[in-house]
Write an enzyme that holds these catalytic residues in place. Structure first.
Site, PDB file in Angstrom:
ATOM      1  CB  ALA A  67      -0.929  -0.040   1.301  1.00  0.00           C
ATOM      2  N   GLY A 112       0.789  -5.024   1.009  1.00  0.00           N
ATOM      3  CA  GLY A 112      -0.499  -5.318   0.122  1.00  0.00           C
ATOM      4  C   GLY A 112      -0.141  -5.743  -1.280  1.00  0.00           C
ATOM      5  CD  GLU A 115      -2.223  -7.631   2.955  1.00  0.00           C
ATOM      6  OE1 GLU A 115      -1.760  -6.506   2.646  1.00  0.00           O
ATOM      7  OE2 GLU A 115      -3.032  -7.850   3.950  1.00  0.00           O
ATOM      8  CD  GLU A 135       1.836  -5.612   5.864  1.00  0.00           C
ATOM      9  OE1 GLU A 135       2.649  -6.378   6.197  1.00  0.00           O
ATOM     10  OE2 GLU A 135       0.867  -5.832   4.862  1.00  0.00           O
TER      11      GLU A 135
HETATM   12  N1  DAK Z   1       4.685   3.232  -0.666  1.00  0.00           N
HETATM   13  C1  DAK Z   1       4.967   4.476  -1.177  1.00  0.00           C
HETATM   14  N2  DAK Z   1       6.337   4.872  -1.701  1.00  0.00           N
HETATM   15  C2  DAK Z   1       6.809   3.746  -1.849  1.00  0.00           C
HETATM   16  C3  DAK Z   1       6.538   2.380  -1.362  1.00  0.00           C
HETATM   17  C4  DAK Z   1       5.321   2.256  -0.815  1.00  0.00           C
HETATM   18  N3  DAK Z   1       5.029   0.907  -0.242  1.00  0.00           N
HETATM   19  N4  DAK Z   1       7.644   1.643  -1.600  1.00  0.00           N
HETATM   20  C5  DAK Z   1       8.389   2.015  -2.365  1.00  0.00           C
HETATM   21  N5  DAK Z   1       8.120   3.601  -2.453  1.00  0.00           N
HETATM   22  C6  DAK Z   1       8.815   4.440  -3.222  1.00  0.00           C
HETATM   23  C7  DAK Z   1      10.054   5.049  -2.169  1.00  0.00           C
HETATM   24  O1  DAK Z   1       9.497   6.060  -1.199  1.00  0.00           O
HETATM   25  C8  DAK Z   1      10.951   5.770  -3.471  1.00  0.00           C
HETATM   26  O2  DAK Z   1      10.332   6.926  -3.640  1.00  0.00           O
HETATM   27  P1  DAK Z   1      11.343   8.388  -3.919  1.00  0.00           P
HETATM   28  O3  DAK Z   1      12.168   8.463  -2.569  1.00  0.00           O
HETATM   29  O4  DAK Z   1      12.080   7.923  -5.240  1.00  0.00           O
HETATM   30  O5  DAK Z   1      10.613   9.431  -4.019  1.00  0.00           O
HETATM   31  C9  DAK Z   1      10.758   4.945  -4.673  1.00  0.00           C
HETATM   32  O6  DAK Z   1       9.372   4.082  -4.275  1.00  0.00           O
HETATM   33  C10 DAK Z   1      11.737   3.666  -4.757  1.00  0.00           C
HETATM   34  O7  DAK Z   1      11.865   3.295  -3.549  1.00  0.00           O
HETATM   35  P2  DAK Z   1      13.279   2.888  -2.745  1.00  0.00           P
HETATM   36  O8  DAK Z   1      14.113   4.314  -3.150  1.00  0.00           O
HETATM   37  O9  DAK Z   1      12.993   2.693  -1.051  1.00  0.00           O
HETATM   38  O10 DAK Z   1      13.845   1.735  -3.553  1.00  0.00           O
HETATM   39  P3  DAK Z   1      15.155   0.523  -2.860  1.00  0.00           P
HETATM   40  O11 DAK Z   1      15.286  -0.465  -3.836  1.00  0.00           O
HETATM   41  O12 DAK Z   1      15.933   1.414  -1.806  1.00  0.00           O
HETATM   42  O13 DAK Z   1      13.822  -0.277  -1.789  1.00  0.00           O
HETATM   43  C11 DAK Z   1      11.882  -1.522  -0.873  1.00  0.00           C
HETATM   44  C12 DAK Z   1      13.011  -0.951  -2.169  1.00  0.00           C
HETATM   45  C13 DAK Z   1      10.865  -2.169  -1.548  1.00  0.00           C
HETATM   46  C14 DAK Z   1      12.654  -2.583  -0.238  1.00  0.00           C
HETATM   47  C15 DAK Z   1      11.765  -0.125  -0.084  1.00  0.00           C
HETATM   48  O14 DAK Z   1      11.144   0.742  -1.020  1.00  0.00           O
HETATM   49  C16 DAK Z   1      10.749  -0.480   0.862  1.00  0.00           C
HETATM   50  O15 DAK Z   1      10.731  -1.161   1.776  1.00  0.00           O
HETATM   51  N6  DAK Z   1       9.274  -0.032   0.513  1.00  0.00           N
HETATM   52  C17 DAK Z   1       8.243  -0.090   1.685  1.00  0.00           C
HETATM   53  C18 DAK Z   1       7.689  -1.654   1.649  1.00  0.00           C
HETATM   54  C19 DAK Z   1       6.631  -1.884   2.421  1.00  0.00           C
HETATM   55  O16 DAK Z   1       6.825  -1.449   3.641  1.00  0.00           O
HETATM   56  N7  DAK Z   1       5.706  -2.249   2.024  1.00  0.00           N
HETATM   57  C20 DAK Z   1       4.493  -2.421   2.912  1.00  0.00           C
HETATM   58  C21 DAK Z   1       3.606  -1.256   2.780  1.00  0.00           C
HETATM   59  S1  DAK Z   1       2.465  -1.400   4.341  1.00  0.00           S
HETATM   60  C22 DAK Z   1      -4.809  -1.138   5.585  1.00  0.00           C
HETATM   61  C23 DAK Z   1      -4.634  -2.487   4.701  1.00  0.00           C
HETATM   62  C24 DAK Z   1      -3.763  -2.673   4.139  1.00  0.00           C
HETATM   63  C25 DAK Z   1      -2.435  -1.841   4.070  1.00  0.00           C
HETATM   64  C26 DAK Z   1      -2.597  -0.598   4.917  1.00  0.00           C
HETATM   65  C27 DAK Z   1      -3.664  -0.562   5.513  1.00  0.00           C
HETATM   66  N8  DAK Z   1      -6.063  -0.830   6.110  1.00  0.00           N
HETATM   67  C28 DAK Z   1      -7.078  -1.840   6.722  1.00  0.00           C
HETATM   68  C29 DAK Z   1      -6.307   0.347   6.470  1.00  0.00           C
HETATM   69  C30 DAK Z   1      -1.380  -2.470   3.594  1.00  0.00           C
HETATM   70  C31 DAK Z   1      -0.012  -1.934   4.138  1.00  0.00           C
HETATM   71  C32 DAK Z   1       1.062  -2.064   3.257  1.00  0.00           C
HETATM   72  O17 DAK Z   1       1.074  -2.607   2.404  1.00  0.00           O
END
Ligand code: DAK
Length: 261
Positions: A67, A112, A115, A135
């Site tokens: 997400a 997500g 998921e 998460e």
């Molecule tokens: N969201 C927004 N931007 C993201 C992103 C994400 N999930 N993942 C990556 N980006 C963006 C980065 O901010 C970066 O943007 P800039 O800095 O260039 O502007 C760009 O994509 C490239 O990413 P990185 O520079 O970080 O690239 P790396 O190769 O260094 O790292 C990575 C890749 C995938 C390991 C890293 O980007 C990372 O850890 N990303 C986050 C992964 C993550 O935590 N995903 C889970 C998100 S939480 C809900 C229901 C469901 C959910 C939420 C609420 N409700 C019931 C309300 C679900 C939640 C999730 O999925």
């Protein structure tokens, strides 16, 4: 019909390919993207030119990195609830779609992203794919039904480890856990997904649809009720032209020509 901001949809030889197209943020899912996924799969479900659907991400780095964290960070409780429900509805549109959906996982499938691939029927990953439910590192838990789908796919022991630690794991480990059908080199990913899609598209649409129902409804109920549902669906096959053709073709030692009725 399939004109979206954050999704690309192409259709060729009865196979639709849906590509999440936000490569700058690793195809992260914001509200608009979820609305488009829900709309696309609802339309594809009844599009007669489509038998099988492939879901993938744009670029070589990510399938879907989860997400959109920047979108979520300022949400209040009501907005968070609405975003979560929307995600669940979008994923349900994939799961409830009566056509087989294949996830072609071309890189990060986190949160997500993991998921959404679990809402698909089959999962083929590139060898660079990375999975995980991170998460817990954000102070939340999987919210697009990940606690439910992951547990059903890999069992409680592995699901709890993945969700409690937030660790990332590679395609081979995901395959070992039973999360994936195949792992292939990245360069072959779409060819392999298309080959599987073509093989399935050669079967009868009605038996595909009811096989999906028998499995998905059966797993959510007890064995006996699931078996009764299966028997009813089995009987229904005998009302189709494809059952007559499939059995006739066997008896005549030729390949069946299904007409999807
Ligand atoms: N969201 C927004 N931007 C993201 C992103 C994400 N999930 N993942 C990556 N980006 C963006 C980065 O901010 C970066 O943007 P800039 O800095 O260039 O502007 C760009 O994509 C490239 O990413 P990185 O520079 O970080 O690239 P790396 O190769 O260094 O790292 C990575 C890749 C995938 C390991 C890293 O980007 C990372 O850890 N990303 C986050 C992964 C993550 O935590 N995903 C889970 C998100 S939480 C809900 C229901 C469901 C959910 C939420 C609420 N409700 C019931 C309300 C679900 C939640 C999730 O999925």
């Amino acid at each position: 019909m399939y004109n979206y901001q954050n999704l690309l949809v192409s259709i060729e030889a009865k196979i639709a390919t849906v590509t999440v197209n936000r490569p700058k943020v690793l195809n992260a899912l914001n509200k608009d993207t979820l609305l488009e996924i829900k709309a696309a799969f609802t339309t594809l479900a009844t599009d007669p030119s489509v038998k099988v659907i492939i879901l993938t991400g744009s670029g070589e780095k990510a399938f879907v990195a989860g997400a959109d964290i920047a979108f979520m960070q300022p949400l209040n409780a009501i907005e968070g609830y609405e975003f979560g429900r929307l995600g669940q509805e979008a994923f349900m549109a994939i799961e409830a779609c009566p056509k087989p959906v294949i996830a072609a996982i071309n890189g990060f499938a986190l949160g997500g992203g993991q998921e959404i691939c679990m809402a698909c029927d089959l999962r083929i990953a590139a060898d660079n794919a990375k999975f995980g439910q991170p998460e817990i590192n954000l102070g939340i838990i999987p919210g697009f039904a990940g606690t439910q789908r992951l547990t059903r796919l890999v069992g409680k022991t592995a699901a709890k480890y993945i969700i409690y630690t937030g660790e990332m794991f590679g395609a081979e480990e995901a395959y070992r856990l039973g999360l994936l059908n195949k792992v292939v080199p990245l360069a072959n990913l779409m060819a392999e997904a298309n080959a599987v899609a073509q093989k399935i598209a050669g079967k009868g649409a009605v038996s595909l649809k009811i096989a999906k129902s028998a499995i998905d409804i059966g797993i959510e109920t007890d064995f006996n009720t699931g078996s009764i549902h299966e028997a009813e669906l089995f009987g229904l096959c005998f009302a189709t032209a494809d059952q007559k053709e499939g059995m006739q073709a066997f008896l005549e030692k030729r390949k069946a020509e299904f007409i999807d009725r």
